[in-house]
Design an enzyme around this catalytic site. Sequence first.
Site, mmCIF file in Angstrom:
data_model
loop_
_atom_site.group_PDB
_atom_site.id
_atom_site.type_symbol
_atom_site.label_atom_id
_atom_site.label_comp_id
_atom_site.label_asym_id
_atom_site.label_seq_id
_atom_site.Cartn_x
_atom_site.Cartn_y
_atom_site.Cartn_z
ATOM 1 C CB SER A 141 39.504 37.267 36.319
ATOM 2 O OG SER A 141 39.893 37.334 37.668
ATOM 3 C CE1 TYR A 151 45.799 36.236 40.553
ATOM 4 C CE2 TYR A 151 43.440 36.648 40.767
ATOM 5 C CZ TYR A 151 44.677 36.998 40.263
ATOM 6 O OH TYR A 151 44.790 38.098 39.480
ATOM 7 C CB THR A 188 46.891 33.620 38.044
ATOM 8 O OG1 THR A 188 46.217 33.635 36.786
ATOM 9 C CG2 THR A 188 47.855 34.797 38.101
ATOM 10 C CE LYS A 214 48.097 35.774 33.112
ATOM 11 N NZ LYS A 214 48.787 36.649 34.088
ATOM 12 C CG HIS A 217 49.834 39.695 38.033
ATOM 13 N ND1 HIS A 217 49.289 38.502 38.419
ATOM 14 C CD2 HIS A 217 48.814 40.588 38.100
ATOM 15 C CE1 HIS A 217 48.004 38.671 38.708
ATOM 16 N NE2 HIS A 217 47.705 39.937 38.514
#
Length: 393
Positions: free
Chosen positions: A110, A132, A158, A256, A280
Amino acid sequence: MASTRDWFETVAEAQRRAKRRLPKGVYMALVAGAEAGTTMDDNTAAFAELGFRPRVADLPTEREVSTTVMGQDVAFPVLISPTGVQAVDPDGEVAVARASAAAGTVMGLSSFASKPVEEVAEANPKFFFQSYWVGDRDAMLARAERARAAGAKGLIVTLDWVFDSRRDWGSPFIPERLDVKAMARYAPQVAVRPGYLLRWLKHGKLPDLGVPNLVARGQDVPTFFGAYGQWMMTPPVTWDDLQWLREQWGGPFMVKGITHPDDARRAVDIGATAISVSNHGGNNLDSTPASIRLLPDVVDAVGDQIEILLDGGIRRGSDVVKALALGARAVMIGRAYLWGMAANGEKGVNNVLAILRSGVEETLFGLAKSSIHQLGPDDLVIPADFTRSSPKK
Protein backbone atom coordinates in the site's frame (compact mmCIF):
# COMPACT_ATOMS: atom_id res chain seq x y z
CA MET A 1 -2.48 -30.81 12.92
CA ALA A 2 -3.90 -29.44 16.15
CA SER A 3 -3.23 -25.87 17.21
CA THR A 4 -0.26 -25.28 19.48
CA ARG A 5 1.30 -22.23 21.07
CA ASP A 6 3.21 -21.49 17.85
CA TRP A 7 0.72 -22.82 15.31
CA PHE A 8 -2.97 -22.27 14.60
CA GLU A 9 -4.83 -24.49 12.19
CA THR A 10 -7.51 -22.05 11.03
CA VAL A 11 -7.80 -18.38 10.16
CA ALA A 12 -10.59 -18.18 12.75
CA GLU A 13 -8.09 -19.21 15.42
CA ALA A 14 -5.67 -16.54 14.17
CA GLN A 15 -8.44 -13.97 14.59
CA ARG A 16 -9.17 -15.12 18.14
CA ARG A 17 -5.48 -14.87 19.04
CA ALA A 18 -5.25 -11.43 17.42
CA LYS A 19 -8.18 -10.23 19.51
CA ARG A 20 -6.47 -11.46 22.69
CA ARG A 21 -3.13 -9.82 21.84
CA LEU A 22 -4.11 -6.45 20.38
CA PRO A 23 -5.42 -3.35 22.17
CA LYS A 24 -9.12 -3.00 21.48
CA GLY A 25 -8.75 0.05 19.23
CA VAL A 26 -6.12 -1.65 17.05
CA TYR A 27 -8.19 -4.81 16.76
CA MET A 28 -11.36 -2.87 15.89
CA ALA A 29 -9.50 -1.04 13.13
CA LEU A 30 -8.91 -4.46 11.55
CA VAL A 31 -12.47 -5.78 11.78
CA ALA A 32 -14.63 -2.69 11.32
CA GLY A 33 -16.83 -2.33 8.25
CA ALA A 34 -18.76 0.69 6.96
CA GLU A 35 -22.01 1.69 8.67
CA ALA A 36 -24.00 -1.42 9.71
CA GLY A 37 -21.35 -3.81 8.41
CA THR A 38 -23.86 -5.43 6.05
CA THR A 39 -21.38 -5.80 3.21
CA MET A 40 -18.56 -6.90 5.50
CA ASP A 41 -20.72 -9.68 6.95
CA ASP A 42 -21.97 -10.76 3.54
CA ASN A 43 -18.41 -11.05 2.24
CA THR A 44 -17.93 -14.13 4.41
CA ALA A 45 -21.53 -15.38 4.66
CA ALA A 46 -21.88 -15.64 0.89
CA PHE A 47 -19.21 -18.33 0.66
CA ALA A 48 -21.27 -20.57 2.95
CA GLU A 49 -24.15 -20.48 0.43
CA LEU A 50 -21.98 -22.12 -2.24
CA GLY A 51 -21.81 -25.90 -2.09
CA PHE A 52 -19.44 -28.42 -3.70
CA ARG A 53 -20.06 -31.50 -5.85
CA PRO A 54 -17.42 -33.90 -4.47
CA ARG A 55 -16.19 -37.10 -6.12
CA VAL A 56 -15.14 -40.28 -4.31
CA ALA A 57 -12.89 -42.31 -6.64
CA ASP A 58 -10.08 -41.77 -9.16
CA LEU A 59 -8.94 -38.83 -7.05
CA PRO A 60 -5.66 -37.16 -8.08
CA THR A 61 -2.48 -38.06 -6.22
CA GLU A 62 -0.95 -34.66 -7.11
CA ARG A 63 -2.59 -31.26 -7.48
CA GLU A 64 -1.27 -28.30 -9.48
CA VAL A 65 -2.00 -24.99 -7.73
CA SER A 66 0.40 -22.55 -9.39
CA THR A 67 -0.67 -19.79 -11.74
CA THR A 68 0.41 -16.38 -13.05
CA VAL A 69 -0.92 -12.94 -12.18
CA MET A 70 0.09 -9.86 -14.16
CA GLY A 71 3.09 -11.71 -15.55
CA GLN A 72 4.31 -13.03 -12.20
CA ASP A 73 4.47 -16.71 -11.35
CA VAL A 74 2.81 -17.53 -8.04
CA ALA A 75 3.07 -20.86 -6.26
CA PHE A 76 -0.61 -20.88 -5.39
CA PRO A 77 -3.51 -18.53 -6.23
CA VAL A 78 -3.44 -16.32 -3.11
CA LEU A 79 -1.87 -12.86 -3.18
CA ILE A 80 -1.32 -10.34 -0.40
CA SER A 81 -3.79 -7.49 -0.73
CA PRO A 82 -2.35 -4.04 0.06
CA THR A 83 -3.42 -2.73 3.46
CA GLY A 84 -2.51 0.54 5.14
CA VAL A 85 -0.37 1.23 8.22
CA GLN A 86 0.19 -2.20 9.75
CA ALA A 87 0.52 -1.32 13.43
CA VAL A 88 -0.16 -4.88 14.57
CA ASP A 89 3.54 -5.85 14.58
CA PRO A 90 6.81 -3.87 14.62
CA ASP A 91 8.06 -5.46 11.38
CA GLY A 92 4.80 -4.65 9.61
CA GLU A 93 4.91 -4.87 5.83
CA VAL A 94 8.49 -6.17 5.82
CA ALA A 95 7.39 -9.24 7.79
CA VAL A 96 4.51 -9.76 5.35
CA ALA A 97 6.91 -9.42 2.42
CA ARG A 98 9.25 -12.05 3.84
CA ALA A 99 6.37 -14.44 4.49
CA SER A 100 4.87 -13.99 1.02
CA ALA A 101 8.29 -14.48 -0.57
CA ALA A 102 8.74 -17.73 1.36
CA ALA A 103 5.31 -18.87 0.15
CA GLY A 104 6.15 -18.01 -3.45
CA THR A 105 3.50 -15.39 -3.94
CA VAL A 106 3.14 -11.68 -4.67
CA MET A 107 3.03 -8.93 -2.06
CA GLY A 108 0.69 -6.01 -2.65
CA LEU A 109 2.19 -2.93 -0.96
CA SER A 110 0.00 0.00 0.00
CA SER A 111 1.01 3.60 -0.62
CA PHE A 112 -0.32 4.10 2.93
CA ALA A 113 2.08 1.47 4.30
CA SER A 114 4.27 2.17 7.32
CA LYS A 115 7.44 0.77 5.70
CA PRO A 116 9.30 2.33 2.74
CA VAL A 117 8.85 0.59 -0.58
CA GLU A 118 12.60 0.05 -0.82
CA GLU A 119 12.68 -2.01 2.39
CA VAL A 120 9.75 -4.13 1.28
CA ALA A 121 11.36 -4.73 -2.13
CA GLU A 122 14.45 -6.14 -0.43
CA ALA A 123 12.28 -8.63 1.46
CA ASN A 124 10.19 -9.67 -1.56
CA PRO A 125 11.19 -8.41 -5.02
CA LYS A 126 7.96 -9.88 -6.40
CA PHE A 127 5.60 -7.08 -5.38
CA PHE A 128 2.92 -4.83 -6.82
CA PHE A 129 2.66 -1.25 -5.64
CA GLN A 130 -0.78 0.14 -4.82
CA SER A 131 -1.99 3.72 -4.77
CA TYR A 132 -5.25 5.51 -4.29
CA TRP A 133 -5.76 8.50 -6.57
CA VAL A 134 -4.20 11.05 -4.24
CA GLY A 135 -2.97 14.40 -5.55
CA ASP A 136 -2.58 15.50 -9.14
CA ARG A 137 -1.20 13.54 -12.08
CA ASP A 138 2.36 14.61 -11.38
CA ALA A 139 2.12 13.32 -7.80
CA MET A 140 0.64 10.02 -8.97
CA LEU A 141 3.37 9.54 -11.54
CA ALA A 142 6.15 10.43 -9.08
CA ARG A 143 4.77 7.85 -6.63
CA ALA A 144 4.64 5.21 -9.36
CA GLU A 145 8.16 6.01 -10.54
CA ARG A 146 9.55 5.61 -7.04
CA ALA A 147 7.91 2.18 -6.91
CA ARG A 148 9.27 1.31 -10.35
CA ALA A 149 12.78 2.29 -9.26
CA ALA A 150 12.41 -0.03 -6.26
CA GLY A 151 11.46 -2.89 -8.57
CA ALA A 152 7.66 -2.99 -8.51
CA LYS A 153 6.38 -5.56 -11.00
CA GLY A 154 2.95 -4.00 -11.35
CA LEU A 155 0.80 -1.05 -10.33
CA ILE A 156 -2.57 -1.28 -8.55
CA VAL A 157 -4.95 1.68 -8.39
CA THR A 158 -7.61 1.25 -5.71
CA LEU A 159 -10.93 2.96 -6.40
CA ASP A 160 -13.40 1.37 -3.95
CA TRP A 161 -13.57 4.01 -1.23
CA VAL A 162 -16.18 6.71 -0.53
CA PHE A 163 -14.73 8.16 2.72
CA ASP A 164 -17.57 6.69 4.80
CA SER A 165 -16.13 6.38 8.30
CA ARG A 166 -19.41 5.95 10.18
CA ARG A 167 -19.71 2.76 12.20
CA ASP A 168 -22.92 1.76 13.96
CA TRP A 169 -20.81 0.36 16.83
CA GLY A 170 -18.44 3.36 16.88
CA SER A 171 -15.23 4.03 15.00
CA PRO A 172 -12.00 3.17 16.85
CA PHE A 173 -9.84 6.10 17.92
CA ILE A 174 -6.82 6.50 15.64
CA PRO A 175 -4.51 9.37 16.63
CA GLU A 176 -2.87 11.80 14.24
CA ARG A 177 0.44 10.97 15.90
CA LEU A 178 1.58 9.11 19.00
CA ASP A 179 2.05 12.11 21.26
CA VAL A 180 1.56 12.18 25.04
CA LYS A 181 -2.16 12.85 24.72
CA ALA A 182 -2.71 9.92 22.36
CA MET A 183 -0.65 7.53 24.49
CA ALA A 184 -2.61 8.56 27.60
CA ARG A 185 -5.87 7.77 25.81
CA TYR A 186 -4.60 4.37 24.69
CA ALA A 187 -2.96 3.54 28.02
CA PRO A 188 -5.96 1.66 29.53
CA GLN A 189 -6.20 -0.55 26.44
CA VAL A 190 -2.46 -1.24 26.36
CA ALA A 191 -2.41 -1.95 30.10
CA VAL A 192 -4.53 -5.06 29.58
CA ARG A 193 -2.47 -6.08 26.53
CA PRO A 194 1.10 -5.44 27.81
CA GLY A 195 2.62 -7.92 25.38
CA TYR A 196 1.69 -5.61 22.50
CA LEU A 197 3.70 -2.74 23.93
CA LEU A 198 6.61 -5.00 24.89
CA ARG A 199 6.95 -6.24 21.30
CA TRP A 200 7.36 -2.68 20.12
CA LEU A 201 9.74 -1.70 22.91
CA LYS A 202 11.95 -4.70 22.10
CA HIS A 203 12.31 -3.19 18.64
CA GLY A 204 13.20 0.17 20.17
CA LYS A 205 10.22 2.07 18.79
CA LEU A 206 6.50 2.76 18.98
CA PRO A 207 3.97 2.30 16.15
CA ASP A 208 4.68 4.80 13.37
CA LEU A 209 1.65 6.43 11.78
CA GLY A 210 3.64 8.02 8.96
CA VAL A 211 3.13 6.97 5.32
CA PRO A 212 6.57 7.16 3.64
CA ASN A 213 5.51 5.90 0.22
CA LEU A 214 3.16 8.77 -0.57
CA VAL A 215 6.03 11.17 -1.30
CA ALA A 216 9.36 11.12 -3.11
CA ARG A 217 12.18 9.51 -1.19
CA GLY A 218 13.84 12.00 1.14
CA GLN A 219 10.81 14.28 1.49
CA ASP A 220 9.04 14.85 4.79
CA VAL A 221 6.80 11.87 5.53
CA PRO A 222 3.15 12.86 6.04
CA THR A 223 1.11 11.43 8.89
CA PHE A 224 -1.67 8.99 8.05
CA PHE A 225 -4.34 11.63 8.53
CA GLY A 226 -2.33 14.24 6.71
CA ALA A 227 -2.26 11.93 3.72
CA TYR A 228 -5.92 11.05 4.23
CA GLY A 229 -6.82 14.75 4.15
CA GLN A 230 -4.95 15.21 0.88
CA TRP A 231 -6.80 12.22 -0.53
CA MET A 232 -10.18 13.65 0.50
CA MET A 233 -9.38 16.95 -1.23
CA THR A 234 -8.30 15.30 -4.49
CA PRO A 235 -10.92 15.57 -7.27
CA PRO A 236 -12.53 12.22 -8.16
CA VAL A 237 -10.54 10.16 -10.63
CA THR A 238 -11.77 9.80 -14.22
CA TRP A 239 -11.31 6.97 -16.69
CA ASP A 240 -9.15 9.38 -18.73
CA ASP A 241 -6.90 9.80 -15.67
CA LEU A 242 -6.60 6.04 -15.32
CA GLN A 243 -5.80 5.54 -18.99
CA TRP A 244 -3.14 8.25 -18.77
CA LEU A 245 -1.53 6.61 -15.75
CA ARG A 246 -1.68 3.17 -17.36
CA GLU A 247 0.11 4.57 -20.42
CA GLN A 248 2.72 6.36 -18.32
CA TRP A 249 3.35 3.25 -16.23
CA GLY A 250 3.65 1.05 -19.30
CA GLY A 251 3.64 -2.22 -17.36
CA PRO A 252 1.12 -4.53 -15.70
CA PHE A 253 -1.74 -2.44 -14.33
CA MET A 254 -4.63 -3.44 -12.06
CA VAL A 255 -7.83 -1.56 -11.26
CA LYS A 256 -9.01 -2.61 -7.79
CA GLY A 257 -12.56 -2.16 -6.58
CA ILE A 258 -14.62 -3.27 -9.57
CA THR A 259 -18.14 -4.50 -8.77
CA HIS A 260 -20.15 -3.39 -11.83
CA PRO A 261 -19.80 -5.10 -15.22
CA ASP A 262 -19.78 -1.71 -16.99
CA ASP A 263 -16.77 -0.62 -14.95
CA ALA A 264 -15.08 -3.90 -15.82
CA ARG A 265 -15.62 -3.11 -19.51
CA ARG A 266 -14.14 0.37 -19.01
CA ALA A 267 -11.07 -1.18 -17.39
CA VAL A 268 -10.64 -3.31 -20.49
CA ASP A 269 -11.07 -0.23 -22.68
CA ILE A 270 -8.21 1.64 -20.97
CA GLY A 271 -5.89 -1.33 -21.42
CA ALA A 272 -5.73 -2.59 -17.82
CA THR A 273 -4.04 -5.94 -17.32
CA ALA A 274 -6.22 -7.02 -14.41
CA ILE A 275 -9.13 -6.04 -12.22
CA SER A 276 -9.92 -6.95 -8.64
CA VAL A 277 -13.58 -7.54 -7.82
CA SER A 278 -13.65 -5.92 -4.41
CA ASN A 279 -15.77 -3.83 -2.05
CA HIS A 280 -12.80 -2.87 0.14
CA GLY A 281 -13.55 -5.53 2.70
CA GLY A 282 -16.95 -4.00 3.41
CA ASN A 283 -15.46 -0.54 3.89
CA ASN A 284 -16.84 1.10 0.79
CA LEU A 285 -20.58 1.55 0.14
CA ASP A 286 -22.46 -0.54 2.69
CA SER A 287 -25.21 -2.80 1.31
CA THR A 288 -23.06 -3.65 -1.69
CA PRO A 289 -23.33 -7.44 -2.06
CA ALA A 290 -20.38 -9.66 -1.27
CA SER A 291 -17.57 -9.63 -3.83
CA ILE A 292 -18.11 -13.31 -4.59
CA ARG A 293 -21.77 -12.62 -5.50
CA LEU A 294 -20.69 -9.98 -8.02
CA LEU A 295 -17.88 -12.03 -9.55
CA PRO A 296 -19.97 -14.11 -12.01
CA ASP A 297 -21.48 -11.08 -13.77
CA VAL A 298 -18.04 -9.49 -14.12
CA VAL A 299 -16.63 -12.74 -15.49
CA ASP A 300 -19.50 -12.98 -17.98
CA ALA A 301 -18.77 -9.42 -19.13
CA VAL A 302 -14.98 -9.48 -19.55
CA GLY A 303 -13.62 -12.83 -18.41
CA ASP A 304 -12.00 -13.58 -21.77
CA GLN A 305 -10.39 -10.14 -22.06
CA ILE A 306 -8.67 -9.40 -18.74
CA GLU A 307 -7.33 -11.13 -15.62
CA ILE A 308 -9.89 -11.13 -12.82
CA LEU A 309 -9.06 -11.42 -9.13
CA LEU A 310 -11.42 -11.68 -6.16
CA ASP A 311 -10.81 -9.75 -2.93
CA GLY A 312 -13.07 -10.05 0.11
CA GLY A 313 -14.10 -12.66 2.64
CA ILE A 314 -11.43 -15.32 2.01
CA ARG A 315 -10.94 -17.33 5.20
CA ARG A 316 -10.31 -20.88 3.92
CA GLY A 317 -8.69 -22.68 1.04
CA SER A 318 -12.15 -23.87 0.03
CA ASP A 319 -13.16 -20.19 -0.35
CA VAL A 320 -10.27 -19.75 -2.78
CA VAL A 321 -11.47 -22.74 -4.81
CA LYS A 322 -15.03 -21.36 -4.94
CA ALA A 323 -13.73 -18.05 -6.31
CA LEU A 324 -11.63 -19.83 -8.94
CA ALA A 325 -14.56 -22.03 -9.93
CA LEU A 326 -16.59 -18.87 -10.59
CA GLY A 327 -13.91 -17.44 -12.86
CA ALA A 328 -11.29 -15.68 -10.75
CA ARG A 329 -7.65 -16.26 -11.67
CA ALA A 330 -6.56 -15.79 -8.05
CA VAL A 331 -7.68 -14.13 -4.82
CA MET A 332 -6.25 -11.43 -2.58
CA ILE A 333 -6.38 -11.56 1.22
CA GLY A 334 -6.27 -8.73 3.76
CA ARG A 335 -7.70 -9.32 7.24
CA ALA A 336 -6.60 -12.97 7.24
CA TYR A 337 -2.88 -12.22 7.08
CA LEU A 338 -3.16 -9.24 9.43
CA TRP A 339 -4.73 -11.53 12.05
CA GLY A 340 -1.91 -13.99 11.46
CA MET A 341 0.70 -11.28 11.97
CA ALA A 342 -1.05 -10.06 15.12
CA ALA A 343 -1.14 -13.64 16.43
CA ASN A 344 2.49 -14.57 15.79
CA GLY A 345 4.36 -12.00 13.70
CA GLU A 346 5.96 -13.16 10.47
CA LYS A 347 5.43 -16.81 11.48
CA GLY A 348 1.72 -16.08 11.78
CA VAL A 349 1.59 -14.77 8.21
CA ASN A 350 3.44 -17.90 7.06
CA ASN A 351 0.88 -19.93 9.03
CA VAL A 352 -2.10 -18.28 7.31
CA LEU A 353 -0.63 -18.79 3.85
CA ALA A 354 0.13 -22.43 4.63
CA ILE A 355 -3.45 -22.97 5.84
CA LEU A 356 -4.88 -21.52 2.64
CA ARG A 357 -2.55 -23.46 0.36
CA SER A 358 -3.28 -26.78 2.03
CA GLY A 359 -6.99 -25.98 1.96
CA VAL A 360 -6.84 -25.39 -1.79
CA GLU A 361 -5.08 -28.71 -2.34
CA GLU A 362 -7.48 -30.62 -0.08
CA THR A 363 -10.51 -29.17 -1.84
CA LEU A 364 -9.10 -30.03 -5.27
CA PHE A 365 -8.63 -33.60 -4.04
CA GLY A 366 -12.26 -33.82 -2.95
CA LEU A 367 -13.43 -32.49 -6.30
CA ALA A 368 -11.18 -34.95 -8.21
CA LYS A 369 -9.33 -32.08 -9.88
CA SER A 370 -5.62 -32.33 -10.58
CA SER A 371 -5.28 -28.59 -11.27
CA ILE A 372 -6.90 -25.33 -10.28
CA HIS A 373 -7.19 -24.63 -14.01
CA GLN A 374 -9.79 -27.39 -14.34
CA LEU A 375 -12.26 -25.71 -11.98
CA GLY A 376 -15.58 -24.36 -13.20
CA PRO A 377 -19.13 -23.55 -12.06
CA ASP A 378 -20.15 -27.20 -12.46
CA ASP A 379 -18.01 -28.00 -9.42
CA LEU A 380 -20.34 -25.87 -7.29
CA VAL A 381 -23.93 -25.98 -6.13
CA ILE A 382 -25.07 -22.40 -6.64
CA PRO A 383 -28.39 -21.10 -5.27
CA ALA A 384 -30.64 -19.54 -7.90
CA ASP A 385 -30.55 -16.09 -6.27
CA PHE A 386 -26.87 -16.18 -5.28
CA THR A 387 -25.65 -13.33 -7.49
CA ARG A 388 -28.54 -11.01 -6.60
CA SER A 389 -28.54 -10.01 -10.27
CA SER A 390 -31.41 -8.20 -11.93
CA PRO A 391 -33.40 -10.45 -14.25
CA LYS A 392 -31.92 -10.55 -17.74
CA LYS A 393 -34.19 -8.92 -20.31
